[in-house]
Design a protein around this motif. Structure first.
Motif, PDB file in Angstrom:
ATOM      1  N   PHE A 316     -65.926 -19.730   8.101  1.00  0.00           N
ATOM      2  CA  PHE A 316     -65.475 -21.034   7.613  1.00  0.00           C
ATOM      3  C   PHE A 316     -64.618 -21.743   8.656  1.00  0.00           C
ATOM      4  CE2 PHE A 316     -62.442 -23.800   5.404  1.00  0.00           C
ATOM      5  CZ  PHE A 316     -63.294 -24.560   4.610  1.00  0.00           C
ATOM      6  N   HIS A 317     -63.854 -20.970   9.423  1.00  0.00           N
ATOM      7  CA  HIS A 317     -62.953 -21.559  10.420  1.00  0.00           C
ATOM      8  C   HIS A 317     -63.712 -22.204  11.587  1.00  0.00           C
ATOM      9  CE1 HIS A 317     -63.927 -17.518  11.635  1.00  0.00           C
ATOM     10  NE2 HIS A 317     -63.424 -17.701  12.833  1.00  0.00           N
ATOM     11  N   LYS A 318     -65.024 -21.973  11.654  1.00  0.00           N
ATOM     12  CA  LYS A 318     -65.834 -22.585  12.713  1.00  0.00           C
ATOM     13  C   LYS A 318     -66.474 -23.906  12.262  1.00  0.00           C
ATOM     14  CE  LYS A 318     -66.800 -18.152  14.921  1.00  0.00           C
ATOM     15  NZ  LYS A 318     -67.849 -17.185  15.342  1.00  0.00           N
ATOM     16  N   LYS A 319     -66.225 -24.284  11.017  1.00  0.00           N
ATOM     17  CA  LYS A 319     -66.734 -25.555  10.513  1.00  0.00           C
ATOM     18  C   LYS A 319     -65.872 -26.711  11.024  1.00  0.00           C
ATOM     19  CE  LYS A 319     -68.915 -23.854   6.285  1.00  0.00           C
ATOM     20  NZ  LYS A 319     -70.273 -24.326   6.654  1.00  0.00           N
ATOM     21  N   GLU A 320     -66.320 -27.929  10.767  1.00  0.00           N
ATOM     22  CA  GLU A 320     -65.557 -29.114  11.160  1.00  0.00           C
ATOM     23  C   GLU A 320     -64.445 -29.348  10.142  1.00  0.00           C
ATOM     24  OE1 GLU A 320     -67.984 -32.527  11.850  1.00  0.00           O
ATOM     25  OE2 GLU A 320     -69.537 -31.382  12.909  1.00  0.00           O
ATOM     26  N   LEU A 321     -63.260 -28.904  10.494  1.00  0.00           N
ATOM     27  CA  LEU A 321     -62.095 -29.038   9.619  1.00  0.00           C
ATOM     28  C   LEU A 321     -61.124 -30.033  10.239  1.00  0.00           C
ATOM     29  CD1 LEU A 321     -61.447 -25.221   8.942  1.00  0.00           C
ATOM     30  CD2 LEU A 321     -62.905 -26.771   7.638  1.00  0.00           C
ATOM     31  N   SER A 322     -60.653 -30.977   9.446  1.00  0.00           N
ATOM     32  CA  SER A 322     -59.717 -31.954  10.002  1.00  0.00           C
ATOM     33  C   SER A 322     -58.801 -32.512   8.918  1.00  0.00           C
ATOM     34  CB  SER A 322     -60.476 -33.105  10.672  1.00  0.00           C
ATOM     35  OG  SER A 322     -61.251 -33.813   9.726  1.00  0.00           O
ATOM     36  N   LEU A 323     -57.616 -32.881   9.343  1.00  0.00           N
ATOM     37  CA  LEU A 323     -56.624 -33.510   8.474  1.00  0.00           C
ATOM     38  C   LEU A 323     -55.877 -34.560   9.272  1.00  0.00           C
ATOM     39  CD1 LEU A 323     -55.000 -30.443   6.640  1.00  0.00           C
ATOM     40  CD2 LEU A 323     -56.383 -32.224   5.567  1.00  0.00           C
ATOM     41  N   PRO A 324     -55.244 -35.529   8.607  1.00  0.00           N
ATOM     42  CA  PRO A 324     -54.378 -36.471   9.323  1.00  0.00           C
ATOM     43  C   PRO A 324     -53.274 -35.710  10.061  1.00  0.00           C
ATOM     44  CG  PRO A 324     -54.804 -37.232   7.089  1.00  0.00           C
ATOM     45  CD  PRO A 324     -55.358 -35.853   7.173  1.00  0.00           C
ATOM     46  N   SER A 325     -52.768 -36.295  11.116  1.00  0.00           N
ATOM     47  CA  SER A 325     -51.758 -35.661  11.961  1.00  0.00           C
ATOM     48  C   SER A 325     -50.552 -35.207  11.144  1.00  0.00           C
ATOM     49  CB  SER A 325     -51.302 -36.640  13.045  1.00  0.00           C
ATOM     50  OG  SER A 325     -50.302 -36.052  13.841  1.00  0.00           O
ATOM     51  N   GLN A 326     -50.235 -33.935  11.258  1.00  0.00           N
ATOM     52  CA  GLN A 326     -49.090 -33.365  10.540  1.00  0.00           C
ATOM     53  C   GLN A 326     -48.812 -31.973  11.086  1.00  0.00           C
ATOM     54  OE1 GLN A 326     -50.342 -31.971   6.372  1.00  0.00           O
ATOM     55  NE2 GLN A 326     -52.103 -33.215   6.997  1.00  0.00           N
ATOM     56  N   ILE A 327     -47.590 -31.506  10.871  1.00  0.00           N
ATOM     57  CA  ILE A 327     -47.234 -30.130  11.225  1.00  0.00           C
ATOM     58  C   ILE A 327     -47.386 -29.266   9.983  1.00  0.00           C
ATOM     59  CG2 ILE A 327     -45.373 -28.587  11.950  1.00  0.00           C
ATOM     60  CD1 ILE A 327     -44.270 -30.854  13.643  1.00  0.00           C
ATOM     61  N   ILE A 328     -48.113 -28.172  10.135  1.00  0.00           N
ATOM     62  CA  ILE A 328     -48.360 -27.235   9.044  1.00  0.00           C
ATOM     63  C   ILE A 328     -47.684 -25.906   9.376  1.00  0.00           C
ATOM     64  CG2 ILE A 328     -50.138 -25.908   7.843  1.00  0.00           C
ATOM     65  CD1 ILE A 328     -52.091 -28.190   8.417  1.00  0.00           C
ATOM     66  N   THR A 329     -47.079 -25.290   8.384  1.00  0.00           N
ATOM     67  CA  THR A 329     -46.537 -23.950   8.553  1.00  0.00           C
ATOM     68  C   THR A 329     -46.958 -23.097   7.369  1.00  0.00           C
ATOM     69  OG1 THR A 329     -44.555 -22.712   9.226  1.00  0.00           O
ATOM     70  CG2 THR A 329     -44.298 -24.249   7.383  1.00  0.00           C
ATOM     71  N   TYR A 330     -46.804 -21.788   7.512  1.00  0.00           N
ATOM     72  CA  TYR A 330     -47.316 -20.861   6.501  1.00  0.00           C
ATOM     73  C   TYR A 330     -46.222 -19.913   6.039  1.00  0.00           C
ATOM     74  CZ  TYR A 330     -50.245 -17.111   4.483  1.00  0.00           C
ATOM     75  OH  TYR A 330     -50.811 -16.174   3.653  1.00  0.00           O
ATOM     76  N   GLN A 331     -46.067 -19.797   4.731  1.00  0.00           N
ATOM     77  CA  GLN A 331     -45.164 -18.826   4.120  1.00  0.00           C
ATOM     78  C   GLN A 331     -45.997 -17.683   3.566  1.00  0.00           C
ATOM     79  OE1 GLN A 331     -42.017 -18.035   3.801  1.00  0.00           O
ATOM     80  NE2 GLN A 331     -42.427 -16.412   2.315  1.00  0.00           N
ATOM     81  N   ILE A 401     -46.144 -27.066   3.778  1.00  0.00           N
ATOM     82  CA  ILE A 401     -45.910 -25.620   3.701  1.00  0.00           C
ATOM     83  C   ILE A 401     -47.075 -25.021   2.924  1.00  0.00           C
ATOM     84  CG2 ILE A 401     -44.314 -23.778   3.041  1.00  0.00           C
ATOM     85  CD1 ILE A 401     -42.172 -25.981   2.719  1.00  0.00           C
ATOM     86  N   VAL A 402     -47.766 -24.083   3.536  1.00  0.00           N
ATOM     87  CA  VAL A 402     -48.930 -23.469   2.911  1.00  0.00           C
ATOM     88  C   VAL A 402     -48.567 -22.095   2.385  1.00  0.00           C
ATOM     89  CG1 VAL A 402     -51.326 -22.760   3.257  1.00  0.00           C
ATOM     90  CG2 VAL A 402     -50.405 -24.719   4.518  1.00  0.00           C
ATOM     91  N   THR A 403     -49.020 -21.789   1.163  1.00  0.00           N
ATOM     92  CA  THR A 403     -48.771 -20.479   0.567  1.00  0.00           C
ATOM     93  C   THR A 403     -50.095 -19.901   0.057  1.00  0.00           C
ATOM     94  OG1 THR A 403     -48.458 -21.167  -1.736  1.00  0.00           O
ATOM     95  CG2 THR A 403     -46.570 -21.390  -0.276  1.00  0.00           C
TER      96      THR A 403
END
Length: 442
Positions: A316-331, A401-403
């Motif tokens: 799935f991570h090889k697909k075309e994934l995109s979001l508007p400009s932002q900083i993402i972090t993971y908990q 923040i992604v959980t």
């Protein structure tokens, strides 16, 4: 307060049931101390560390101390995050010791009438029955959608409750109505070429209060080529029961789930909640002493896989994934990381999203303080841990923040609300963000 007779019963059961070899495995080295949130936030009290709690359990087994209120308090203060396990050079299964100790205490002490009523309502009358979970969620939906919530908030009635509960009421997700919860699929076909056949563990809270996240999970599985089976006879995983000293009930729920999924003949059983997944994968330990179920539990546990793992496996991570400009972090979800050993896959998926920047948060692996119902029953300690977590969140300067667990999601939303950051920051489950990122490319 426990009576002398209750203490004697508890002590006898500790001697009989606690795994003394596991207790002796602890070398008292202290590697666990820097990983334990309650040890740190309590001002480095040994009784609030994994090493200290194991020493207390052993002392009860040996008859050196009584299982008094201070002992029980030490165990109850533990989050059960199991961060101590990966760093332990002896491989002590601390989580198993904690569950057994709590179960012994709970089954051999007399609860007050009110406590017994609450426990019976929650553990025996609500969570094992999905129809009742739907009814409860439907009432919450009515509260949210009819304007009652706004009236209650403006009236000031919520000030009668603790601050953490008042804030929690604000950040609860918009829940589905009764009709939506009744119209759930039991099988879905892949979008495109079939690559795997999987069963989906839909959960109790996840398929009611967080139903939209379940929908997103199933959509992602379809996108990567999975045929999905959703057994109708599945039930609550039993994690809340086991963590709260209701181990026998947890075993009965485990047996129902094993039976439900045995009939599916699938490659994997997929979960999207770290807490549920960790307990499901531990069914082999939970039922190890039951000759009729031990082998079946092992077979069940071997098929467990988190949603992020199968998404990476199927590219799935090889697909075309995109979001508007932002900083993402993971908990990290503690149980996803420490029990299911899933750490790289969520990060790999998030780093693959074009247009956004992934920043690793300091101490992302440390508990956020949610821990099931811990943030309700141990609110003061939970908020201390959350406040520390939010310092690191703000340092990451993230917008998102992604959980990977519903409890973590609510806790991070709670932290954002407490810090007054709701206009600049959001918390989101990883599958909801990934579905957003794949967008029209799916």
């Amino acid at each position: 307060m426990s009576t002398l007779k209750e203490k004697q019963l508890i002590q006898a059961e500790f001697k009989k049931r606690m795994d003394e070899n596991e207790l002796l495995n602890c070398m008292r080295c202290g590697f666990c101390l820097p990983t334990c949130p309650t040890y740190i936030e309590s001002g480095f009290q040994e009784s609030h560390s994994p090493r200290g709690r194991i020493a207390l359990m052993k002392a009860v087994v040996d008859g050196l101390i009584e299982p008094d209120e201070d002992f029980e308090r030490s165990l109850n203060m533990c989050l059960g995050c199991r961060a101590c396990e990966p760093v332990c050079p002896s491989g002590v299964n601390y989580g198993h010791l904690l569950e057994e100790a709590r179960d012994i205490i709970n089954q051999n002490k007399k609860h007050s009438f009110s406590a017994k009523l609450v426990r019976n309502t929650v553990f025996k009358g609500l969570f094992p029955y999905q129809s009742r979970m739907r009814t409860m969620t439907s009432l919450l939906s009515i509260y949210q959608q009819t304007g009652i919530q706004k009236i209650v908030q403006k009236s000031g009635m919520l000030k009668l409750f603790p601050e953490s509960l008042t804030t929690m009421e604000k950040i609860l997700p918009k829940v589905p109505n009764s009709k939506e919860m009744r119209q759930r699929p039991d099988q879905l076909e892949p979008l495109g070429v079939k690559k795997k056949k999987v069963a989906f563990f839909s959960g109790c809270l996840m398929d009611t209060m967080f139903m939209k996240t379940n929908d997103a999970t199933m959509k992602l599985l379809q996108i990567v080529g999975c045929e999905i089976v959703i057994p109708k006879t599945q039930t609550c995983c039993g994690a809340l029961h086991a963590h709260s000293g209701e181990k026998n009930d947890a075993k009965e729920l485990a047996k129902k789930n094993i039976s439900a999924f045995e009939e599916t003949d699938v490659d994997y059983i997929i979960t999207n909640a770290g807490g549920c997944g960790a307990f499901l994968i531990d069914y082999d330990h939970l039922l190890k002493d039951d000759p009729n179920w031990s082998d079946r539990a092992i077979a069940f546990s071997k098929k467990l896989k988190d949603i992020s793992s199968i998404l990476v496996e199927l590219d799935f991570h090889k697909k075309e994934l995109s979001l508007p400009s932002q900083i993402i972090t993971y908990q990290d979800s503690c149980h996803l990381r420490n029990v299911m050993k899933t750490t790289a896959e969520p990060r790999m998926l998030l780093k693959a999203i074009q247009g956004s920047t992934y920043i690793e948060m300091k101490n992302a692996e440390s508990c956020c303080g949610s821990a099931g119902i811990y943030n309700i029953v141990e609110s003061e300690m939970s908020m201390k841990i959350l406040d520390t977590k939010m310092v690191n969140v703000k340092e990451a300067n993230a917008k998102t923040i992604v959980t990977a667990n519903p409890g973590c999601l609510l806790q991070m939303k709670l932290g954002i609300e407490r810090e007054g950051l709701t206009r600049n920051m959001r918390a989101v489950h990883i599958v909801d963000l990934l579905l957003e990122a794949v967008g029209e490319n799916s």
